[in-house]
Design an enzyme around this catalytic site. Structure first.
Site, mmCIF file in Angstrom:
data_model
loop_
_atom_site.group_PDB
_atom_site.id
_atom_site.type_symbol
_atom_site.label_atom_id
_atom_site.label_comp_id
_atom_site.label_asym_id
_atom_site.label_seq_id
_atom_site.Cartn_x
_atom_site.Cartn_y
_atom_site.Cartn_z
ATOM 1 N N SER A 1 5.156 15.131 -1.609
ATOM 2 C CA SER A 1 6.611 14.969 -1.542
ATOM 3 C C SER A 1 6.912 13.675 -0.795
ATOM 4 C CB SER A 1 7.219 16.202 -0.859
ATOM 5 O OG SER A 1 8.606 16.027 -0.703
ATOM 6 N N SER A 2 7.991 13.644 -0.043
ATOM 7 C CA SER A 2 8.360 12.425 0.678
ATOM 8 C C SER A 2 9.280 12.769 1.849
ATOM 9 C CB SER A 2 9.105 11.481 -0.269
ATOM 10 O OG SER A 2 9.801 10.500 0.473
ATOM 11 N N TYR B 1 14.919 9.426 -6.469
ATOM 12 C CA TYR B 1 13.527 9.658 -6.065
ATOM 13 C C TYR B 1 13.446 10.876 -5.146
ATOM 14 C CZ TYR B 1 9.227 8.754 -3.381
ATOM 15 O OH TYR B 1 8.019 8.877 -2.746
ATOM 16 N N LYS C 1 11.598 14.612 -5.477
ATOM 17 C CA LYS C 1 10.643 15.113 -4.478
ATOM 18 C C LYS C 1 11.135 16.425 -3.860
ATOM 19 C CE LYS C 1 7.369 11.879 -4.294
ATOM 20 N NZ LYS C 1 6.024 12.149 -4.870
HETATM 21 P P1 NDP Z 1 0.908 3.124 -4.793
HETATM 22 O O1 NDP Z 1 1.903 2.365 -5.589
HETATM 23 O O2 NDP Z 1 0.111 2.420 -3.758
HETATM 24 O O3 NDP Z 1 -0.127 3.863 -5.790
HETATM 25 C C1 NDP Z 1 0.346 4.619 -6.853
HETATM 26 C C2 NDP Z 1 -0.789 5.301 -7.579
HETATM 27 O O4 NDP Z 1 -0.223 6.199 -8.550
HETATM 28 C C3 NDP Z 1 -1.692 4.347 -8.340
HETATM 29 O O5 NDP Z 1 -2.995 4.850 -8.321
HETATM 30 C C4 NDP Z 1 -1.114 4.363 -9.757
HETATM 31 O O6 NDP Z 1 -2.080 4.156 -10.758
HETATM 32 C C5 NDP Z 1 -0.648 5.811 -9.852
HETATM 33 N N1 NDP Z 1 0.474 5.991 -10.785
HETATM 34 C C6 NDP Z 1 1.734 5.488 -10.706
HETATM 35 N N2 NDP Z 1 2.476 5.907 -11.741
HETATM 36 C C7 NDP Z 1 1.665 6.701 -12.492
HETATM 37 C C8 NDP Z 1 1.823 7.439 -13.681
HETATM 38 N N3 NDP Z 1 2.983 7.452 -14.366
HETATM 39 N N4 NDP Z 1 0.777 8.158 -14.167
HETATM 40 C C9 NDP Z 1 -0.399 8.160 -13.500
HETATM 41 N N5 NDP Z 1 -0.640 7.476 -12.380
HETATM 42 C C10 NDP Z 1 0.392 6.755 -11.884
HETATM 43 O O7 NDP Z 1 1.758 4.319 -4.162
HETATM 44 P P2 NDP Z 1 1.402 5.284 -2.922
HETATM 45 O O8 NDP Z 1 -0.042 5.470 -2.837
HETATM 46 O O9 NDP Z 1 2.140 4.803 -1.736
HETATM 47 O O10 NDP Z 1 2.114 6.626 -3.406
HETATM 48 C C11 NDP Z 1 1.374 7.796 -3.739
HETATM 49 C C12 NDP Z 1 2.303 8.995 -3.666
HETATM 50 O O11 NDP Z 1 2.835 9.125 -2.353
HETATM 51 C C13 NDP Z 1 3.497 8.917 -4.617
HETATM 52 O O12 NDP Z 1 3.763 10.193 -5.160
HETATM 53 C C14 NDP Z 1 4.646 8.498 -3.683
HETATM 54 O O13 NDP Z 1 5.885 8.883 -4.186
HETATM 55 C C15 NDP Z 1 4.246 9.231 -2.420
HETATM 56 N N6 NDP Z 1 4.812 8.710 -1.175
HETATM 57 C C16 NDP Z 1 4.549 7.440 -0.752
HETATM 58 C C17 NDP Z 1 5.083 6.985 0.443
HETATM 59 C C18 NDP Z 1 4.852 5.595 0.943
HETATM 60 O O14 NDP Z 1 5.609 5.150 1.819
HETATM 61 N N7 NDP Z 1 3.843 4.884 0.474
HETATM 62 C C19 NDP Z 1 5.944 7.846 1.278
HETATM 63 C C20 NDP Z 1 6.125 9.171 0.755
HETATM 64 C C21 NDP Z 1 5.579 9.580 -0.428
HETATM 65 P P3 NDP Z 1 -2.442 2.701 -11.399
HETATM 66 O O15 NDP Z 1 -2.377 1.673 -10.322
HETATM 67 O O16 NDP Z 1 -3.842 2.906 -11.939
HETATM 68 O O17 NDP Z 1 -1.432 2.448 -12.485
#
Ligand code: NDP
Length: 252
Positions: free
Chosen positions: A143-144, A157, A161
Site C-alpha cells: 500500500s502507501s 493513487y 492503495k
Molecule cells: P520503482 O519505480 O522503483 O519500481 C517499480 C517496479 O514495478 C519495477 O520493477 C517495474 O518493472 C515494476 N512495474 C511498474 N509497473 C508495472 C506493471 N504495470 N506491471 C509489472 N511491473 C510493473 O517503484 P518502487 O519500487 O518505489 O515502488 C514499488 C511499490 O511500492 C509500488 O507499488 C509503489 O506504489 C509502492 N510505494 C512506493 C513508495 C516510494 O516512495 N517509493 C512509497 C509507498 C509505496 P520494470 O522496471 O521492469 O518495468
C-alpha cells in the site's frame, strides 16, 4: 529444511529488488517479475545466486489480466524445473508506479491506469496464483503512506492503495481457512525511481519530505526490504489482515 520461495512482482528495480535481496540473504529462493527491465532482472538473478539461493525472473505486466493464466502456468513450470516444488510460500504484490495528477485535472485514463496497476492487477493475479500458494503461506500487498496522510497530486493513487488495504482484510478472512496470512505494508516516502525519482534526486523535495519524518530523513530501499523480511518471518506469523506503517514516522 526446504528453503521457502517468495514470488515478488516488480523485482527489477526499487523496493521489489531490495526485498528480493533481503529475503535471499535469509535463505529464501526468489521468483521475481519484471516488465521492461529484463537486463536488471537478470543482474538481480545473478546477485541472488551469488548469495547462495536460487532465483528465476519472469516477465509480467500486472495491468494485463489476460496474461495471468499463462503466467500462472509459467510459475508452475518454474517451480517444478528450478526448485523441484509444486507451490511457493510468499506472494508479494509490489509492482507499480506513482502518478502525479491534481484531482481537478485528473483524467479517466489516469484513473483506469492506476486502478489497473494497483488494484485490479494484484486482485486477479493473486486469484490466479492462489492454487500455487502453500497452505500456511503468506501474501503481502504493498500500500502507501498516502492512505493515512495527504499531499496534493496523489488522490487517485492513494484511493487505489486504500482499496488494497481493504482488500487485504477481506482476503485474510477468506484465506484464513487455508492458514494463509494476508497483510499489507504502507511505506512512507522512499528514495527510488518512484514518481520520477524526485524524493531521491531532487534536493528540495528530499529536504521537504525529510522534515516531515520523525527520524529526519527519507526512507531508503533497505528500510523496506528489511521490514518485509521481518513481516514474512515465522515470528510475525500471528499478524493477519493488517497494514504495517513503515515510514520512519512520516507526518504523524
Ligand atoms: P520503482 O519505480 O522503483 O519500481 C517499480 C517496479 O514495478 C519495477 O520493477 C517495474 O518493472 C515494476 N512495474 C511498474 N509497473 C508495472 C506493471 N504495470 N506491471 C509489472 N511491473 C510493473 O517503484 P518502487 O519500487 O518505489 O515502488 C514499488 C511499490 O511500492 C509500488 O507499488 C509503489 O506504489 C509502492 N510505494 C512506493 C513508495 C516510494 O516512495 N517509493 C512509497 C509507498 C509505496 P520494470 O522496471 O521492469 O518495468
Amino acid at each position: 529444511m526446504t528453503k521457502p520461495i517468495a514470488l515478488i512482482t516488480g523485482a527489477s528495480r526499487g523496493l521489489g529488488r531490495n526485498m528480493a535481496l533481503h529475503l535471499a540473504k535469509r535463505g529464501v529462493h526468489i521468483i521475481g517479475t519484471y516488465r521492461g527491465g529484463a537486463a536488471e532482472a537478470d543482474a538481480l538473478r545473478q546477485e541472488i545466486q551469488a548469495l547462495g539461493t536460487s532465483a528465476a525472473m519472469l516477465a509480467l505486466d500486472v495491468t494485463d489480466t489476460k496474461s495471468f493464466a499463462a503466467f500462472a502456468e509459467k510459475v508452475a513450470e518454474t517451480l517444478k524445473t528450478e526448485f523441484g516444488r509444486e507451490r511457493f510460500d510468499f506472494l508479494v504484490n509490489n509492482a507499480g508506479n506513482g502518478l502525479f495528477a491534481n484531482f481537478i485535472e485528473a483524467t479517466e485514463e489516469q484513473f483506469d491506469s492506476l486502478m489497473a496497476t494497483h488494484l485490479r492487477g494484484p486482485t486477479f493475479l493473486t486469484q490466479k496464483l492462489l492454487p500455487l500458494v502453500e497452505d500456511g503461506g503468506r501474501i503481502l500487498n504493498v500500500s502507501s503512506g498516502f492512505v493515512r496522510f495527504t499531499l496534493p497530486g496523489y488522490s487517485l493513487y492513494a484511493a487505489a492503495k486504500a482499496a488494497v488495504e481493504v482488500l487485504t482484510r477481506f482476503m485474510a478472512v477468506e484465506l484464513g481457512a487455508r492458514g494463509i496470512r494476508v497483510n499489507a505494508i504502507a511505506p512512507g516516502a522512499i528514495a527510488t525511481d518512484f514518481g520520477g525519482g524526485a524524493v531521491r534526486d531532487n534536493e528540495n523535495v528530499n529536504a521537504y519530505v525529510a522534515q516531515g519524518i520523525a527520524l529526519g530523513r527519507v526512507g531508503l530501499p533497505d528500510d523496506i526490504g528489511g521490514a518485509v523480511t521481518a513481516i514474512l518471518s515465522e515470528d510475525m506469523g500471528w499478524a493477519n489482515g493488517t497494514t504495517f506503517d513503515i515510514s520512519g514516522g512520516q507526518l504523524l
